[in-house]
Scaffold this active site. Structure first.
Site: not given
Ligand code: NBG
Length: 829
Positions: A372, A563-564, A569, A671, A675
């Site tokens: 991920h 988002k975080r 980002k 993701t 949404k």
């Molecule tokens: C995150 C990515 C996102 C991705 C999500 C789900 C972690 C380690 N990674 O870009 O930063 O959409 O995983 O795959 O949380």
């Protein structure tokens, strides 16, 4: 109905636990309120009512749940086990009611009891057992697995404290603990009798058995007990209810009592504390991964519990162990459960007397691995001494796997010692480390990335050596999100309109949304679409007023980034745009600027200084902008504290513009981008992660693209990038940066934002300055487009209509076909 019957006293024709008529539901809710919650209506609080309604829902889930669990024993079914350290489930109530197909009768029953459905739903405290994307993806996948009738178990940890709650004080993030179990949890069932034991530490002993075979026995120094807590995962009108099984750690009675009885009270207590600590708290994950022992304990704990559970099922069903891989498909959600590769080997070899080759064949065919992230700092590796002291037997097994693996590498690439060193499961650069991603790759038969671009970058960059060795192992499965939660539950207004136009099939077949395309050309439909969108924006405006006492204009352009918080980002690039507009308006107060409301939400890892400073920066700019009469009729900046699933459900539906502005090559998929677009927001974004595919799906003309590509990012950094030169040559950027430095946004404090500015001016690793002008130009185009509301609505409808691909149902079908080799609808009889 004949008269004489209706005059009889009420005849109960439905069971209180399973009946679904409005009358029965009302009775059942009051019954649960009395007998489970022990309250009468006048004394009941919102939480009491939530609890009573939740039990009423759970009663209606149980028969399907038990039936689905029983189906796991059918030999021809392969069960998917989704191993994940995080499941960010969000509140269950509204989702369960929708998926059961009982939304109408429940709404009516609650109303007839004189209650407000919304208040009951918002009384549920959400289990925040995840950090962000990865954990939420796991939750969407569980929803799709059950909806597609695929037998599946989600295995994870029942953290007592989930993701911290965020407060904003004086613009800074303050973390508060999340004790989500405070009022109990009506969804879960503790299964004390299904506990398993997990060892830690100690040493290994080897011997030769009576058949002359080499045997190893691990003698752990301590043993803890894992207790499963089961939560039902209700498929959307599929009749299938899968299981989310989360493990809680407790002290084993034997250990505890032995010490206690021998008078070692202190020892007994510290044993108990050690055991209970393991499932105590979720790690906020995007600090630099440091070898935190407790984290490795957590990972091993839940992975071992889950594997032992599967073996126990296997034996209870009287399936031979050598077909284990035919019965179970284990997905490793990132490297967190990758210790499972060594643990399954240990269980098969040491506990069940299997030979190496057979055990390896089974292990390799059972596991597959999803990566991920491409961020090198997020790749897990454990110092060998720490690893060996906690898991001595696993370290031996990993060395053996490595020896055999490196032999294969050397045979394929003779003389290429550099390659062997790069690929080794052990990093020997200075201190020795176990590389968990390598263990996961070697131990799995499939490795996947989460968006096309991300998979390509894995293949050609991060895992290149592995790709060269086993190209057939690599595969892409682009992420998806569940339309149940992210449209049907969170955006009832738009869902109702869509269902009026094209029926309700889209809820379980998102490609159906295509049917909305003709609406884009119909002025009356566009007007309806806008009307709905406005209602949703009013709803969010009211929430913002109630939470923050800020009045915002529902007719302004809602520009959202939730988002975080992370430098890659680039929330601070978004702020540079706000400051650009501010700068323009200050120079020319009469300038015709589209009114905008900038909405931010997100948490920073507690140890990530720069992310916390970015939160302060957003709030500081907000404070000045929101108060300045020259601009505050047109610009507002809102930072919504404590962003979580529930808040996401409010923000995604209300946005006009979705900010997906990461440095290209850094966001694996994203993701939230999906949404937003499903809910009709237009995206402003870079060619990163799944943005690339979203843009292709919705049409390039309906997407605001800017910035460097991943290749250009790499080239720019390689060729010696000098952000200072950009600053010198761009007069507006220059002025903005100087005004921040002057203390204009920090009550004269010139030092506050210096670390942020120094980082941008000296390094700018994430290329904000390089992308600045392109971003601003693109934002200007978006504003221009928004002036033409007809055109905007057309684009908005087309965005929603073309998002079918991004349903998690599509992703899960791909996993089933290409990775797990399972048929969808398998659990249906
Ligand atoms: C995150 C990515 C996102 C991705 C999500 C789900 C972690 C380690 N990674 O870009 O930063 O959409 O995983 O795959 O949380």
């Amino acid at each position: 109905m004949p008269e004489q019957i209706s005059q009889h006293p009420a005849v109960i024709t439905e069971d209180d636990r399973t009946g679904t008529s409005v009358e029965t539901l009302k009775r059942a809710i009051l019954d649960n309120l009395y007998y489970v919650v022990a309250k009468v209506p006048p004394a009941a609080t919102d939480i009491d009512y939530f609890t009573a309604v939740a039990y009423t829902v759970r009663d209606r889930i149980l028969a399907h749940w038990i039936e689905t669990l029983e189906s796991y024993s059918r030999k021809e079914l392969r069960v998917v086990c989704y191993l994940s350290a995080e499941f960010l489930m969000g509140p269950y109530l509204a989702n369960n009611i929708l998926n059961l197909g009982l939304d109408a009768p429940f709404l009516q029953a609650v109303k007839e009891l004189g209650l407000e459905f919304d208040r009951i739903v918002t009384s549920e405290s959400e289990p925040g057992l995840g950090n962000g994307g990865l954990g939420r993806l796991a939750a969407c996948y569980l929803d799709s697995l059950a909806t597609l009738s695929v037998p599946a178990i989600g295995y994870g940890i029942r953290y007592e404290f989930g993701m911290f709650h965020q407060q904003i004080r004086d613009g800074w993030q303050v973390e508060m603990t999340d004790y989500w179990l405070r009022y109990g949890n009506p969804w879960e069932i503790r299964r004390s009798q299904a506990s398993v034991e997990v060892g830690f530490g100690g040493h290994t002993e080897s011997s030769t058995d009576e058949h002359g075979k080499y045997r190893v026995r691990w003698v752990p120094a301590s043993v803890v007990k894992g207790i499963p807590y089961d939560t039902p995962i209700v498929g959307y009108r599929s009749g299938v209810v899968n299981d989310l099984r989360l493990w809680k750690s407790e002290a084993t009675e034997s250990f505890y009592f032995e010490r206690f009885n021998s008078g070692d009270y202190q020892g007994a207590v510290s044993e108990k504390v050690f055991a209970e600590n393991i499932s105590k708290v979720l790690y906020p994950n995007d600090e630099e991964i440091q070898g935190k022992e407790l984290r490795l304990q957590q990972q091993y704990f839940f992975t071992s519990c889950s594997l032992q559970d599967m073996i126990r099922f296997q034996q209870r069903f009287q399936f031979p162990l050598d077909t284990f891989h035919q019965e179970w498909a284990i997905q490793l959600n990132d490297t967190h459960p990758s210790i499972g590769v060594a643990e399954l080997m240990r269980l098969l070899l040491d506990e069940h007397g299997m030979g190496w080759d057979e055990a390896w064949h089974i292990t390799n065919n059972t596991f597959s691995f999803t990566n991920h992230t491409l961020l090198p700092e997020a790749l897990e590796r454990w110092p060998v001494p720490l690893f060996g002291s906690l898991l001595p037997r696993h370290l031996e097994i990993i060395y053996e796997i490595n020896a055999r693996f490196l032999k294969e590498v050397r045979e394929r690439f003779p003389g290429d010692e550099a390659r062997a060193a790069r690929m080794s499961l052990i990093d020997e650069h200075d201190q020795k480390y176990v590389r968990m991603a390598h263990l996961a790759c070697v131990g799995s038969h499939r490795v996947n990335g989460v968006a096309e671009l991300h998979t390509q970058l894995l293949e050609h960059d991060l895992l290149r050596d592995f790709y060269e060795l086993w190209p057939e192992k690599f595969i892409n499965v682009t992420n998806g999100v569940t339309p149940r939660r992210w449209l049907a539950v969170s955006n009832p207004e738009q869902s109702a309109l869509m269902s009026r136009k094209i029926g309700t099939a889209w809820i379980s077949d998102l490609d159906e949304l295509r049917g909305l395309e003709p609406l884009a050309e119909d002025a009356a439909c566009r007007a309806q679409w806008r009307g709905v969108q406005r209602d949703v924006k009013v709803r969010l405006s009211n929430y913002i007023k109630a939470q923050l006492d800020l009045s915002i204009d529902p007719d302004s352009l809602f520009d959202a980034q939730v988002k975080r918080i992370h430098e890659y980002k680039r929330q601070h690039l978004n702020v540079l745009h706000i400051l650009t507009l501010y700068h323009r308006l200050k120079h020319n107060p009469n300038l015709d600027v589209i009114p905008r409301t900038f909405i931010f939400g997100g948490k920073a890892a507690p140890g990530y200084f720069m992310a916390k400073l970015i939160i302060k920066f957003i709030n500081a700019v907000g404070e000045v902008v929101n108060k300045d009469p020259d601009v505050n009729r047109r610009l507002h900046v809102v930072f919504l504290p404590d962003y979580d699933v529930s808040l996401g459900q409010r923000v995604y539906p209300a946005a006009d513009l979705s900010e997906q502005i990461s440095t290209a090559g850094k966001e694996a998929s994203g993701t939230g981008n999906m949404k937003f677009a499903m809910n009709g927001a237009l995206t402003i974004g870079t060619l990163d992660g799944a943005n690339v595919e979203i843009r292709k799906a919705v049409g390039t003309e309906n997407f605001f693209l800017f910035g460097l590509t991943a290749d250009q990012v790499r080239a720019t950094l390689a060729s010696g990038y000098h952000p200072w030169d950009v600053y010198q040559s761009n007069p507006v950027l220059h002025e903005i940066i100087d005004s921040i430095a002057s203390g204009h946004f920090s009550h004269g404090d010139r030092d506050l934002f210096r670390p942020l500015l120094d980082s941008l001016l000296q390094h700018d690793t994430y290329l904000l300055f390089a992308d600045y002008q392109s971003y601003i130009d693109c934002q200007d185009q978006a504003a221009q487009a928004y002036r033409d509301q007809e055109h905007w609505s057309r684009m908005s409808i087309l965005n929603a209509a073309r998002m079918g691909k991004f349903s998690s149902d599509r992703s899960i079908k791909e996993y089933c076909e290409d990775i797990w080799h399972i048929k969808v609808n398998a659990a249906k009889k």
